[in-house]
Write a protein that holds these residues in place. Structure first.
Motif, PDB file in Angstrom:
ATOM      1  N   GLU A   1       4.081  30.516  16.916  1.00 36.69           N
ATOM      2  CA  GLU A   1       2.965  31.353  16.471  1.00 36.69           C
ATOM      3  C   GLU A   1       3.024  32.730  17.121  1.00 36.69           C
ATOM      4  O   GLU A   1       2.184  33.574  16.845  1.00 36.69           O
ATOM      5  N   LEU A   2       3.999  32.974  17.984  1.00 37.25           N
ATOM      6  CA  LEU A   2       4.122  34.239  18.685  1.00 37.25           C
ATOM      7  C   LEU A   2       4.366  35.372  17.686  1.00 37.25           C
ATOM      8  O   LEU A   2       5.254  35.280  16.842  1.00 37.25           O
ATOM      9  N   GLY A   3       3.590  36.397  17.762  1.00 35.49           N
ATOM     10  CA  GLY A   3       3.737  37.541  16.867  1.00 35.49           C
ATOM     11  C   GLY A   3       2.995  37.400  15.560  1.00 35.49           C
ATOM     12  O   GLY A   3       3.230  38.162  14.629  1.00 35.49           O
ATOM     13  N   HIS A   4       2.093  36.426  15.457  1.00 35.29           N
ATOM     14  CA  HIS A   4       1.361  36.208  14.205  1.00 35.29           C
ATOM     15  C   HIS A   4       0.585  37.462  13.821  1.00 35.29           C
ATOM     16  O   HIS A   4      -0.124  38.045  14.623  1.00 35.29           O
ATOM     17  N   ARG A   5       0.764  37.897  12.588  1.00 38.54           N
ATOM     18  CA  ARG A   5       0.092  39.084  12.072  1.00 38.54           C
ATOM     19  C   ARG A   5      -0.899  38.636  11.009  1.00 38.54           C
ATOM     20  O   ARG A   5      -0.611  37.759  10.215  1.00 38.54           O
ATOM     21  N   GLN A   6      -2.042  39.265  11.001  1.00 40.33           N
ATOM     22  CA  GLN A   6      -3.093  38.877  10.066  1.00 40.33           C
ATOM     23  C   GLN A   6      -2.762  39.236   8.618  1.00 40.33           C
ATOM     24  O   GLN A   6      -3.080  38.500   7.710  1.00 40.33           O
ATOM     25  N   HIS A   7      -2.143  40.380   8.417  1.00 43.30           N
ATOM     26  CA  HIS A   7      -1.979  40.890   7.056  1.00 43.30           C
ATOM     27  C   HIS A   7      -0.502  41.135   6.715  1.00 43.30           C
ATOM     28  O   HIS A   7      -0.181  42.164   6.134  1.00 43.30           O
ATOM     29  N   CYS A   8       0.363  40.208   7.066  1.00 47.82           N
ATOM     30  CA  CYS A   8       1.784  40.457   6.827  1.00 47.82           C
ATOM     31  C   CYS A   8       2.113  40.488   5.333  1.00 47.82           C
ATOM     32  O   CYS A   8       3.000  41.228   4.911  1.00 47.82           O
ATOM     33  N   PHE A   9       1.399  39.717   4.504  1.00 48.08           N
ATOM     34  CA  PHE A   9       1.624  39.758   3.061  1.00 48.08           C
ATOM     35  C   PHE A   9       1.305  41.146   2.517  1.00 48.08           C
ATOM     36  O   PHE A   9       2.102  41.734   1.778  1.00 48.08           O
ATOM     37  N   LEU A  10       0.160  41.683   2.898  1.00 50.61           N
ATOM     38  CA  LEU A  10      -0.247  42.998   2.433  1.00 50.61           C
ATOM     39  C   LEU A  10       0.668  44.089   2.986  1.00 50.61           C
ATOM     40  O   LEU A  10       1.045  45.015   2.259  1.00 50.61           O
ATOM     41  N   GLU A  11       1.057  43.967   4.246  1.00 45.20           N
ATOM     42  CA  GLU A  11       1.969  44.951   4.836  1.00 45.20           C
ATOM     43  C   GLU A  11       3.307  44.947   4.112  1.00 45.20           C
ATOM     44  O   GLU A  11       3.858  46.008   3.815  1.00 45.20           O
ATOM     45  N   SER A  12       3.838  43.767   3.843  1.00 43.75           N
ATOM     46  CA  SER A  12       5.114  43.677   3.127  1.00 43.75           C
ATOM     47  C   SER A  12       5.006  44.308   1.752  1.00 43.75           C
ATOM     48  O   SER A  12       5.906  45.034   1.317  1.00 43.75           O
ATOM     49  N   GLN A  13       3.911  44.041   1.066  1.00 46.38           N
ATOM     50  CA  GLN A  13       3.735  44.573  -0.283  1.00 46.38           C
ATOM     51  C   GLN A  13       3.565  46.089  -0.264  1.00 46.38           C
ATOM     52  O   GLN A  13       4.120  46.784  -1.111  1.00 46.38           O
ATOM     53  N   LEU A  14       2.808  46.613   0.700  1.00 47.38           N
ATOM     54  CA  LEU A  14       2.590  48.065   0.764  1.00 47.38           C
ATOM     55  C   LEU A  14       3.857  48.824   1.125  1.00 47.38           C
ATOM     56  O   LEU A  14       4.055  49.954   0.684  1.00 47.38           O
ATOM     57  N   LEU A  44      11.277  39.675  11.635  1.00 52.17           N
ATOM     58  CA  LEU A  44      11.483  40.023  13.038  1.00 52.17           C
ATOM     59  C   LEU A  44      10.170  40.333  13.744  1.00 52.17           C
ATOM     60  O   LEU A  44      10.061  40.172  14.952  1.00 52.17           O
ATOM     61  N   ALA A  45       9.175  40.804  12.997  1.00 52.86           N
ATOM     62  CA  ALA A  45       7.924  41.229  13.605  1.00 52.86           C
ATOM     63  C   ALA A  45       6.840  40.165  13.582  1.00 52.86           C
ATOM     64  O   ALA A  45       5.883  40.238  14.327  1.00 52.86           O
ATOM     65  N   CYS A  46       6.972  39.187  12.718  1.00 54.34           N
ATOM     66  CA  CYS A  46       5.912  38.197  12.531  1.00 54.34           C
ATOM     67  C   CYS A  46       6.350  36.855  13.125  1.00 54.34           C
ATOM     68  O   CYS A  46       7.469  36.704  13.603  1.00 54.34           O
ATOM     69  N   MET A  47       5.468  35.895  13.051  1.00 54.29           N
ATOM     70  CA  MET A  47       5.756  34.572  13.610  1.00 54.29           C
ATOM     71  C   MET A  47       6.889  33.888  12.863  1.00 54.29           C
ATOM     72  O   MET A  47       7.192  34.233  11.721  1.00 54.29           O
ATOM     73  N   TYR A  48       7.529  32.928  13.523  1.00 56.54           N
ATOM     74  CA  TYR A  48       8.618  32.206  12.888  1.00 56.54           C
ATOM     75  C   TYR A  48       8.131  30.822  12.486  1.00 56.54           C
ATOM     76  O   TYR A  48       7.978  29.927  13.307  1.00 56.54           O
ATOM     77  N   SER A  49       7.877  30.694  11.210  1.00 56.56           N
ATOM     78  CA  SER A  49       7.502  29.421  10.618  1.00 56.56           C
ATOM     79  C   SER A  49       8.054  29.446   9.195  1.00 56.56           C
ATOM     80  O   SER A  49       7.687  30.333   8.414  1.00 56.56           O
ATOM     81  N   PRO A  50       8.942  28.528   8.839  1.00 55.27           N
ATOM     82  CA  PRO A  50       9.579  28.601   7.525  1.00 55.27           C
ATOM     83  C   PRO A  50       8.591  28.625   6.350  1.00 55.27           C
ATOM     84  O   PRO A  50       8.789  29.380   5.399  1.00 55.27           O
ATOM     85  N   ASP A  51       7.524  27.830   6.429  1.00 59.50           N
ATOM     86  CA  ASP A  51       6.572  27.854   5.319  1.00 59.50           C
ATOM     87  C   ASP A  51       5.822  29.185   5.258  1.00 59.50           C
ATOM     88  O   ASP A  51       5.580  29.727   4.179  1.00 59.50           O
ATOM     89  N   HIS A  52       5.486  29.757   6.409  1.00 55.74           N
ATOM     90  CA  HIS A  52       4.825  31.056   6.446  1.00 55.74           C
ATOM     91  C   HIS A  52       5.748  32.138   5.882  1.00 55.74           C
ATOM     92  O   HIS A  52       5.310  32.996   5.108  1.00 55.74           O
ATOM     93  N   ILE A  53       7.016  32.084   6.246  1.00 52.73           N
ATOM     94  CA  ILE A  53       7.968  33.090   5.779  1.00 52.73           C
ATOM     95  C   ILE A  53       8.151  32.991   4.268  1.00 52.73           C
ATOM     96  O   ILE A  53       8.162  34.003   3.561  1.00 52.73           O
TER      97      ILE A  53
END
Length: 162
Positions: free
Chosen positions: A60-73, A115-124
């Motif tokens: 859960e290290l590096g978990h970002r709240q809005h990584c979906f939105l950041e990736s899209q923007l 590289l910036a967000c948490m490492y979880s295969p389902d999250h990725i």
């Protein structure tokens, strides 16, 4: 290895977008198959992680709240730039070119987000790879409007110049 394969997938997608915009440069099935193979190899790491063989320990290290939105923007300007660059060529298949440009534009921030967000295969797979599909679909929908073939020949003169 995941990062190297992700960088390779981004490069193959961008190259496929440019090749699809040049008439006769490559067969459409070849560009799609190579880009699908590269993206499949990249996402295969995370599917293997779901099956119980993650490349790294799930964290859960590096978990970002809005990584979906950041990736899209971040993906939208990248895809728009690729569409603008391919419009300067002669895309005969604008839907294919738009889909490849959209996927390439979104694959770069998705690869960097891992590289910036948490490492979880389902999250990725859900929050980092889904913007690739969404931007590819939006690129395929917008490209026929943006990549229309323009008249490349200058207008014919009706009078002779002396």
């Amino acid at each position: 290895a995941e990062t190297a394969v992700a960088a390779l997938a981004v490069g193959v997608l961008a190259l496929a977008a440019f090749l699809s915009a040049v008439p006769g440069a490559a067969k459409p099935w070849r560009t799609v198959s190579w880009s699908t193979l590269a993206v499949g190899a990249w996402l295969g790491f995370y599917v293997a992680g779901l099956a119980g063989y993650p490349a790294h320990p799930v964290s859960e290290l590096g978990h970002r709240q809005h990584c979906f939105l950041e990736s899209q923007l971040i993906a939208l300007p990248n895809a728009a730039l690729l569409l603008w660059l391919t419009a300067r060529l002669m895309p005969l298949r604008p839907v294919l070119t738009g889909a490849l440009a959209g996927c390439a534009g979104a694959a770069a921030p998705a690869a960097l987000m891992q590289l910036a967000c948490m490492y979880s295969p389902d999250h990725i797979l859900i929050y980092h790879a889904t913007p690739v599909a969404i931007t590819g679909l939006s690129g395929a929908l917008v490209a026929p409007l943006l990549l229309r073939r323009r008249n490349l020949m200058p207008p014919r003169r009706t009078q002779t110049l002396h």
